[in-house]
Design a protein around this motif. Structure first.
Motif, PDB file in Angstrom:
ATOM      1  N   ILE A  11      56.509  38.536  52.296  1.00 42.75           N
ATOM      2  CA  ILE A  11      55.418  38.893  53.215  1.00 42.75           C
ATOM      3  C   ILE A  11      54.585  37.647  53.546  1.00 42.75           C
ATOM      4  O   ILE A  11      54.270  37.377  54.703  1.00 42.75           O
ATOM      5  CB  ILE A  11      54.524  39.990  52.589  1.00 42.75           C
ATOM      6  CG1 ILE A  11      55.292  41.308  52.497  1.00 42.75           C
ATOM      7  CG2 ILE A  11      53.222  40.161  53.393  1.00 42.75           C
ATOM      8  CD1 ILE A  11      54.586  42.380  51.673  1.00 42.75           C
ATOM      9  N   ILE A  12      54.241  36.882  52.494  1.00 39.99           N
ATOM     10  CA  ILE A  12      53.428  35.671  52.692  1.00 39.99           C
ATOM     11  C   ILE A  12      54.182  34.653  53.547  1.00 39.99           C
ATOM     12  O   ILE A  12      53.613  34.060  54.475  1.00 39.99           O
ATOM     13  CB  ILE A  12      53.038  35.059  51.326  1.00 39.99           C
ATOM     14  CG1 ILE A  12      52.059  35.996  50.596  1.00 39.99           C
ATOM     15  CG2 ILE A  12      52.404  33.677  51.511  1.00 39.99           C
ATOM     16  CD1 ILE A  12      51.766  35.585  49.161  1.00 39.99           C
ATOM     17  N   ASP A  13      55.494  34.452  53.264  1.00 40.28           N
ATOM     18  CA  ASP A  13      56.290  33.492  54.048  1.00 40.28           C
ATOM     19  C   ASP A  13      56.372  33.920  55.511  1.00 40.28           C
ATOM     20  O   ASP A  13      56.342  33.077  56.414  1.00 40.28           O
ATOM     21  CB  ASP A  13      57.696  33.357  53.455  1.00 40.28           C
ATOM     22  CG  ASP A  13      57.704  32.585  52.143  1.00 40.28           C
ATOM     23  OD1 ASP A  13      56.700  31.881  51.880  1.00 40.28           O
ATOM     24  OD2 ASP A  13      58.678  32.697  51.386  1.00 40.28           O
ATOM     25  N   GLY A  14      56.481  35.226  55.737  1.00 37.50           N
ATOM     26  CA  GLY A  14      56.515  35.733  57.109  1.00 37.50           C
ATOM     27  C   GLY A  14      55.228  35.429  57.863  1.00 37.50           C
ATOM     28  O   GLY A  14      55.254  35.009  59.032  1.00 37.50           O
ATOM     29  N   LEU A  15      54.093  35.599  57.199  1.00 34.87           N
ATOM     30  CA  LEU A  15      52.799  35.291  57.821  1.00 34.87           C
ATOM     31  C   LEU A  15      52.656  33.794  58.057  1.00 34.87           C
ATOM     32  O   LEU A  15      52.115  33.366  59.090  1.00 34.87           O
ATOM     33  CB  LEU A  15      51.661  35.798  56.934  1.00 34.87           C
ATOM     34  CG  LEU A  15      51.527  37.329  56.804  1.00 34.87           C
ATOM     35  CD1 LEU A  15      50.468  37.681  55.783  1.00 34.87           C
ATOM     36  CD2 LEU A  15      51.202  37.963  58.153  1.00 34.87           C
ATOM     37  N   LYS A  16      53.152  32.990  57.139  1.00 35.95           N
ATOM     38  CA  LYS A  16      53.070  31.532  57.290  1.00 35.95           C
ATOM     39  C   LYS A  16      53.930  31.050  58.459  1.00 35.95           C
ATOM     40  O   LYS A  16      53.553  30.126  59.182  1.00 35.95           O
ATOM     41  CB  LYS A  16      53.487  30.839  55.989  1.00 35.95           C
ATOM     42  CG  LYS A  16      52.376  30.822  54.940  1.00 35.95           C
ATOM     43  CD  LYS A  16      52.843  30.604  53.524  1.00 35.95           C
ATOM     44  CE  LYS A  16      53.705  29.433  53.292  1.00 35.95           C
ATOM     45  NZ  LYS A  16      53.987  29.209  51.849  1.00 35.95           N
ATOM     46  N   ARG A  17      55.089  31.690  58.648  1.00 38.12           N
ATOM     47  CA  ARG A  17      55.938  31.313  59.784  1.00 38.12           C
ATOM     48  C   ARG A  17      55.251  31.622  61.120  1.00 38.12           C
ATOM     49  O   ARG A  17      55.400  30.884  62.084  1.00 38.12           O
ATOM     50  CB  ARG A  17      57.280  32.048  59.711  1.00 38.12           C
ATOM     51  CG  ARG A  17      58.273  31.434  58.739  1.00 38.12           C
ATOM     52  CD  ARG A  17      59.677  31.967  58.954  1.00 38.12           C
ATOM     53  NE  ARG A  17      59.752  33.408  58.746  1.00 38.12           N
ATOM     54  CZ  ARG A  17      59.976  33.976  57.566  1.00 38.12           C
ATOM     55  NH1 ARG A  17      60.129  33.233  56.480  1.00 38.12           N
ATOM     56  NH2 ARG A  17      60.027  35.285  57.458  1.00 38.12           N
ATOM     57  N   LYS A  18      54.475  32.693  61.160  1.00 36.39           N
ATOM     58  CA  LYS A  18      53.817  33.114  62.402  1.00 36.39           C
ATOM     59  C   LYS A  18      52.503  32.385  62.664  1.00 36.39           C
ATOM     60  O   LYS A  18      52.203  31.997  63.797  1.00 36.39           O
ATOM     61  CB  LYS A  18      53.521  34.622  62.362  1.00 36.39           C
ATOM     62  CG  LYS A  18      54.714  35.507  62.564  1.00 36.39           C
ATOM     63  CD  LYS A  18      54.237  36.969  62.595  1.00 36.39           C
ATOM     64  CE  LYS A  18      55.401  37.919  62.812  1.00 36.39           C
ATOM     65  NZ  LYS A  18      54.925  39.318  62.847  1.00 36.39           N
ATOM     66  N   TYR A  19      51.701  32.199  61.619  1.00 41.13           N
ATOM     67  CA  TYR A  19      50.305  31.829  61.841  1.00 41.13           C
ATOM     68  C   TYR A  19      49.869  30.506  61.199  1.00 41.13           C
ATOM     69  O   TYR A  19      48.726  30.089  61.373  1.00 41.13           O
ATOM     70  CB  TYR A  19      49.379  32.949  61.347  1.00 41.13           C
ATOM     71  CG  TYR A  19      49.729  34.298  61.911  1.00 41.13           C
ATOM     72  CD1 TYR A  19      49.699  34.529  63.280  1.00 41.13           C
ATOM     73  CD2 TYR A  19      50.111  35.348  61.075  1.00 41.13           C
ATOM     74  CE1 TYR A  19      50.019  35.771  63.808  1.00 41.13           C
ATOM     75  CE2 TYR A  19      50.429  36.596  61.595  1.00 41.13           C
ATOM     76  CZ  TYR A  19      50.384  36.803  62.953  1.00 41.13           C
ATOM     77  OH  TYR A  19      50.705  38.029  63.482  1.00 41.13           O
ATOM     78  N   GLY A  20      50.749  29.859  60.439  1.00 46.67           N
ATOM     79  CA  GLY A  20      50.338  28.590  59.828  1.00 46.67           C
ATOM     80  C   GLY A  20      51.290  28.195  58.727  1.00 46.67           C
ATOM     81  O   GLY A  20      52.031  29.025  58.196  1.00 46.67           O
ATOM     82  N   LYS A  21      51.253  26.931  58.349  1.00 44.23           N
ATOM     83  CA  LYS A  21      52.188  26.433  57.352  1.00 44.23           C
ATOM     84  C   LYS A  21      51.749  26.718  55.922  1.00 44.23           C
ATOM     85  O   LYS A  21      52.490  26.462  54.982  1.00 44.23           O
ATOM     86  CB  LYS A  21      52.376  24.921  57.547  1.00 44.23           C
ATOM     87  CG  LYS A  21      53.084  24.569  58.848  1.00 44.23           C
ATOM     88  CD  LYS A  21      53.289  23.071  58.961  1.00 44.23           C
ATOM     89  CE  LYS A  21      54.031  22.729  60.249  1.00 44.23           C
ATOM     90  NZ  LYS A  21      54.242  21.270  60.412  1.00 44.23           N
TER      91      LYS A  21
END
Length: 529
Positions: free
Chosen positions: A310-320
């Motif tokens: 879940i966290i990696d998915g959010l990082k791919r969309k909204y920030g590194k």
């Protein structure tokens, strides 16, 4: 006034020194001798744009120095107000300009380095320069408003600053309002999308560095069997068995203790061993506790891996990183707030725009009234000057464009609400027409001379410099221009470059420009006659 000019390594000039005087200073010379080089050097020394092509060949830099004798205390006060130290009244200013081949330009006043912008600002109070093509600016109506504003300059400048500030404020509010209105159609779609993004980030309940902590826990769980095995064996070897490290240390400690009384060094060994034994005992207990806590759980591994996905998915969309995702969250929260309050913002901006427009109109009307007052003076004085320059039947008019009847249809610029054009009739019975439709090149030179004479009577600039004001004139007209220059020189120092004997004959001081070839080099000299 400009009392001394020094030029080094500038175009055809190797080294040149010349003294100027009060009254009318005339510079003559054959075409190509270098008269305009003197003009360009003075212009550069007073703050014009630097051009490295003027540096004499095989030289690293050109240097121009002007000695200005300032007799007007108001000019010294003005320079002092710009935080520039100047000489006392009656003493001289030394303006220095260095142009280096590298492109570097250095400006100084009395050996203090200043910016070229400041030099140019100060020079406008010391000298007025008119080049041989400047009169062409009269043909463009866009320049006419600036000439009108040159009259009663001290009054006009203050109002112009108010108008420009009000205009910038008005334009800024209007731009913001138009941007919001233009985006309003897409605002609803964008708002839904931003709310979706915000909900997705909020639902994750992210914590800073959470991904690092989870990855650490996952590494332990995945390798829990290996860790348990290593810790169990380590505990047995260090503490639990009869042949453990602690057991062996106890034996060594006992042996050293039995002989420690014979030598202080042995006593130190005993104390060090005792400390080590206590540390190993403590470490053994810690290893056992850590071992007993290990609980391999596939469910817990799955839970952590799912959370990391879940966290990696959010990082791919909204920030590194999680921090970047949270920063983006703050940004869209503000944007959502702006979009949700767009109606209120629009109404607020409309009110601000109306207030700003009224303030701009107020200052613009005040400036318009002052310009109309100036235009009466211009028309009266210019017609008088034109008659002295053999425009015997001339009529001159400063025409203001009519304002729309409806206030909301008035358009603004940084100059206010005015559009101004000069009209002239040079022959009796002829209608007023734009300058570009009436005047020849010679007539434009005389009209510009009339303007310069009037403007400088208002500004009281001590030195006026003309480069070939005689362009396009000859005969009687040239004599009239010469007399006019002589009249101006009664109250101003005038330096004039000319081809015509009718003008040259009016001079109080006369200088000859000569060009000479020595070997493979050409030099320009100036000689006071």
């Amino acid at each position: 006034m400009l009392s001394h000019l020094s030029i080094k390594n500038f175009a055809l000039i190797d080294s040149l020194q010349v003294d100027f005087h009060k009254g009318l200073n005339i510079i003559t010379g054959e075409t190509g001798a270098g008269k305009s080089i003197i003009f360009e050097a003075i212009h550069l020394g007073l703050g014009s744009r630097a051009d490295t092509t003027f540096i004499r060949k095989r030289c690293d830099k050109a240097v121009i120095q002007l000695m200005i004798d300032v007799e007007d205390k108001t000019i010294l006060d003005y320079i002092s107000s710009l935080d520039v130290e100047v000489a006392t009244e009656g003493e001289s200013l030394i303006l220095t300009r260095e142009i280096h081949s590298s492109g570097k330009s250095i400006c100084k006043i009395n050996d203090r380095i200043i910016t070229v912008t400041l030099l140019h600002k100060i020079s406008k109070k010391l000298a007025d320069i008119h080049g041989q093509y400047d009169h062409q600016s009269l043909l463009n109506p866009e320049n006419h408003i600036q000439l009108v504003d040159s009259f009663q300059k001290e009054k006009t400048e203050g109002l112009k600053i108010k108008v420009q500030a009000a205009y910038e404020k008005y334009i800024s509010i209007d731009r913001n309002l138009k941007t919001i209105l233009a985006n309003q159609k897409e605002a609803a779609r964008k708002l839904d999308f931003l709310k979706y993004e915000l909900a997705e980030i909020d639902s994750a309940h992210l914590r800073p560095d959470e991904d690092i902590e989870l990855q650490h826990s996952l590494n332990i769980l995945v390798n829990s069997e290996k860790i348990y095995s290593a810790l169990s064996e380590s505990y047995e070897l260090s503490y639990a068995s009869t042949s453990s490290a602690v057991s062996h240390l106890n034996k060594i400690l006992s042996l050293i203790s039995s002989v420690s009384e014979y030598d202080p060094t042995l006593k130190e060994y005993h104390d060090t061993l005792e400390t080590c034994m206590y540390q190993i005992e403590d470490l053994s207990h810690d290893i056992r506790k850590y071992k007993d806590r290990i609980n391999y759980s596939t469910d817990e591994i799955d839970t952590i891996q799912l959370r990391l996905e879940i966290i990696d998915g959010l990082k791919r969309k909204y920030g590194k990183s999680i921090e970047a995702v949270l920063t983006y969250k703050d940004k869209i929260e503000k944007e959502i707030d702006t979009l949700e309050n767009a109606e209120y913002t629009i109404e607020s901006l409309k009110k601000d725009l109306d207030i700003s427009r009224k303030e701009l109109l107020k200052h613009s009307l005040e400036l318009r009234a002052l310009r109309k007052e100036s235009s009466v003076l211009i028309e009266k004085n210019l017609e008088k000057e034109l008659k002295s320059l053999h425009f015997n039947n001339s009529i001159f008019s400063v025409q203001f464009a009519e304002l729309p009847e409806k206030e909301e249809k008035i358009t603004f610029s940084e100059n206010g609400i005015d559009r101004i054009e000069f009209l002239i009739s040079t022959n009796k019975g002829e209608p007023l027409k734009p300058l570009s439709k009436i005047a020849s090149g010679g007539e434009m030179s005389r009209i510009m001379l009339a303007f310069k004479k009037i403007i400088n009577s208002f500004d009281n600039i001590p030195t006026m410099i003309f480069d070939e004001i005689d362009t396009g004139i000859s005969g009687i007209a040239a004599g009239v221009v010469g007399k006019s220059l002589r009249e101006i020189s009664a109250n101003h120092q005038v330096i004039c470059i000319t081809h015509l004997p009718q003008i040259a004959s009016m001079g109080d001081h006369h200088y000859s420009i000569q060009k000479q070839t020595l070997g493979n080099d050409t030099f320009t000299f100036i000689k006071e006659l």
